[in-house]
Design a protein around this motif. Structure first.
Motif, PDB file in Angstrom:
ATOM      1  N   ALA A   1       0.835  -1.205   0.000  1.00 27.89           N
ATOM      2  CA  ALA A   1       0.000   0.000   0.000  1.00 27.89           C
ATOM      3  C   ALA A   1       0.867   1.252   0.000  1.00 27.89           C
ATOM      4  CB  ALA A   1      -0.936  -0.011   1.208  1.00 27.89           C
ATOM      5  N   THR A   2       1.945   1.239   0.766  1.00 27.22           N
ATOM      6  CA  THR A   2       2.862   2.379   0.813  1.00 27.22           C
ATOM      7  C   THR A   2       3.532   2.600  -0.532  1.00 27.22           C
ATOM      8  OG1 THR A   2       3.265   1.958   3.163  1.00 27.22           O
ATOM      9  CG2 THR A   2       4.861   3.346   2.016  1.00 27.22           C
ATOM     10  N   VAL A   3       3.994   1.542  -1.162  1.00 24.44           N
ATOM     11  CA  VAL A   3       4.620   1.646  -2.485  1.00 24.44           C
ATOM     12  C   VAL A   3       3.607   2.176  -3.500  1.00 24.44           C
ATOM     13  CG1 VAL A   3       5.606   0.295  -4.382  1.00 24.44           C
ATOM     14  CG2 VAL A   3       6.393  -0.083  -2.052  1.00 24.44           C
ATOM     15  N   ALA A   4       2.377   1.676  -3.469  1.00 28.31           N
ATOM     16  CA  ALA A   4       1.333   2.140  -4.399  1.00 28.31           C
ATOM     17  C   ALA A   4       1.033   3.622  -4.184  1.00 28.31           C
ATOM     18  CB  ALA A   4       0.070   1.312  -4.229  1.00 28.31           C
ATOM     19  N   LEU A   5       0.989   4.064  -2.930  1.00 24.12           N
ATOM     20  CA  LEU A   5       0.738   5.466  -2.623  1.00 24.12           C
ATOM     21  C   LEU A   5       1.865   6.362  -3.142  1.00 24.12           C
ATOM     22  CD1 LEU A   5      -1.077   7.526  -1.174  1.00 24.12           C
ATOM     23  CD2 LEU A   5       0.249   7.092   0.890  1.00 24.12           C
ATOM     24  N   VAL A   6       3.107   5.955  -2.940  1.00 23.48           N
ATOM     25  CA  VAL A   6       4.255   6.733  -3.416  1.00 23.48           C
ATOM     26  C   VAL A   6       4.247   6.826  -4.941  1.00 23.48           C
ATOM     27  CG1 VAL A   6       6.788   6.725  -3.597  1.00 23.48           C
ATOM     28  CG2 VAL A   6       5.702   6.316  -1.395  1.00 23.48           C
ATOM     29  N   ILE A   7       3.990   5.714  -5.613  1.00 20.34           N
ATOM     30  CA  ILE A   7       3.964   5.710  -7.086  1.00 20.34           C
ATOM     31  C   ILE A   7       2.825   6.583  -7.607  1.00 20.34           C
ATOM     32  CG2 ILE A   7       3.515   4.250  -9.110  1.00 20.34           C
ATOM     33  CD1 ILE A   7       5.148   2.056  -7.688  1.00 20.34           C
ATOM     34  N   SER A   8       1.637   6.483  -7.016  1.00 19.60           N
ATOM     35  CA  SER A   8       0.514   7.295  -7.493  1.00 19.60           C
ATOM     36  C   SER A   8       0.758   8.783  -7.254  1.00 19.60           C
ATOM     37  CB  SER A   8      -0.800   6.845  -6.854  1.00 19.60           C
ATOM     38  OG  SER A   8      -0.765   7.034  -5.462  1.00 19.60           O
ATOM     39  N   THR A   9       1.364   9.141  -6.126  1.00 21.71           N
ATOM     40  CA  THR A   9       1.694  10.541  -5.858  1.00 21.71           C
ATOM     41  C   THR A   9       2.710  11.061  -6.875  1.00 21.71           C
ATOM     42  OG1 THR A   9       1.276  10.212  -3.500  1.00 21.71           O
ATOM     43  CG2 THR A   9       2.581  12.135  -4.117  1.00 21.71           C
ATOM     44  N   ALA A  10       3.707  10.263  -7.194  1.00 22.33           N
ATOM     45  CA  ALA A  10       4.707  10.659  -8.193  1.00 22.33           C
ATOM     46  C   ALA A  10       4.068  10.834  -9.562  1.00 22.33           C
ATOM     47  CB  ALA A  10       5.831   9.623  -8.247  1.00 22.33           C
ATOM     48  N   LEU A  11       3.186   9.944  -9.939  1.00 22.67           N
ATOM     49  CA  LEU A  11       2.512  10.054 -11.245  1.00 22.67           C
ATOM     50  C   LEU A  11       1.621  11.289 -11.313  1.00 22.67           C
ATOM     51  CD1 LEU A  11       1.603   6.322 -11.980  1.00 22.67           C
ATOM     52  CD2 LEU A  11       3.298   7.746 -13.158  1.00 22.67           C
ATOM     53  N   ILE A  12       0.909  11.590 -10.243  1.00 18.96           N
ATOM     54  CA  ILE A  12       0.057  12.786 -10.215  1.00 18.96           C
ATOM     55  C   ILE A  12       0.923  14.042 -10.325  1.00 18.96           C
ATOM     56  CG2 ILE A  12      -1.446  14.188  -8.747  1.00 18.96           C
ATOM     57  CD1 ILE A  12      -2.626  11.510  -7.720  1.00 18.96           C
ATOM     58  N   GLY A  13       2.010  14.094  -9.589  1.00 24.70           N
ATOM     59  CA  GLY A  13       2.923  15.238  -9.672  1.00 24.70           C
ATOM     60  C   GLY A  13       3.515  15.405 -11.056  1.00 24.70           C
ATOM     61  N   TYR A  14       3.904  14.296 -11.683  1.00 21.66           N
ATOM     62  CA  TYR A  14       4.456  14.344 -13.036  1.00 21.66           C
ATOM     63  C   TYR A  14       3.407  14.837 -14.029  1.00 21.66           C
ATOM     64  CZ  TYR A  14       6.609  12.820 -17.393  1.00 21.66           C
ATOM     65  OH  TYR A  14       7.123  12.794 -18.660  1.00 21.66           O
ATOM     66  N   ALA A  15       2.174  14.390 -13.890  1.00 18.39           N
ATOM     67  CA  ALA A  15       1.108  14.802 -14.810  1.00 18.39           C
ATOM     68  C   ALA A  15       0.760  16.277 -14.648  1.00 18.39           C
ATOM     69  CB  ALA A  15      -0.133  13.944 -14.582  1.00 18.39           C
TER      70      ALA A  15
END
Length: 151
Positions: free
Chosen positions: A18-32
């Protein structure tokens, strides 16, 4: 392994995933959103610290009187001021109907070689409205006075 340690191991694995998924989704949102966030600057701020030519930002103020020059086609050149500084602007496109001299405007674009190259121009939408950022910048320069009712 006992049943209790198996449950603990499984719980740790679920929390880690869950922590890894949260970090990846936050990074993708920031990149977008990296190009979708445009910071506001007043003309005085642009002249004090010119932004990089590849940085897209918003500038706002009053269209300087006597500065509007219509070029060939849809190209328009004018200056935007906050009373403390003026920034030349070039825009190719159709200006809003309410765009005029001594009126508030906000433009989105880039500051290249001393000229703000606007990709979008927004004008005030009635006689009393002015965007908050523009009003704050004009107040800071002592140019803006509150409209009194009935005037």
């Amino acid at each position: 392994m006992s049943l209790m340690s198996l449950k603990k191991t499984r719980r740790v694995q679920v929390i880690a995933m869950a922590t890894v998924a949260l970090v990846i989704s936050t990074a993708l949102i920031g990149y977008a959103m990296r190009d979708g966030i445009n910071f506001f600057r007043s003309p005085s701020q642009v002249m004090e610290e010119p932004p990089a030519p590849n940085e897209t930002f918003r500038i706002g103020g009053l269209v300087e009187e006597g500065s509007v020059v219509r070029g060939q086609g849809h190209e328009v050149r004018f200056s935007v001021t906050d009373g403390g500084a003026s920034v030349p602007v070039v825009f190719s496109g159709v200006l809003p109907d309410l765009f005029s001299e001594n009126q508030g405007m906000v433009g989105t674009g880039r500051y290249v070689n001393g000229v703000f190259e606007a990709s979008e121009i927004l004008a005030k939408h009635d006689e009393t409205y002015m965007p908050k950022e523009v009003m704050d910048a004009l107040k800071e320069q002592g140019v803006y006075q509150e409209a009194t009712p009935g005037s």
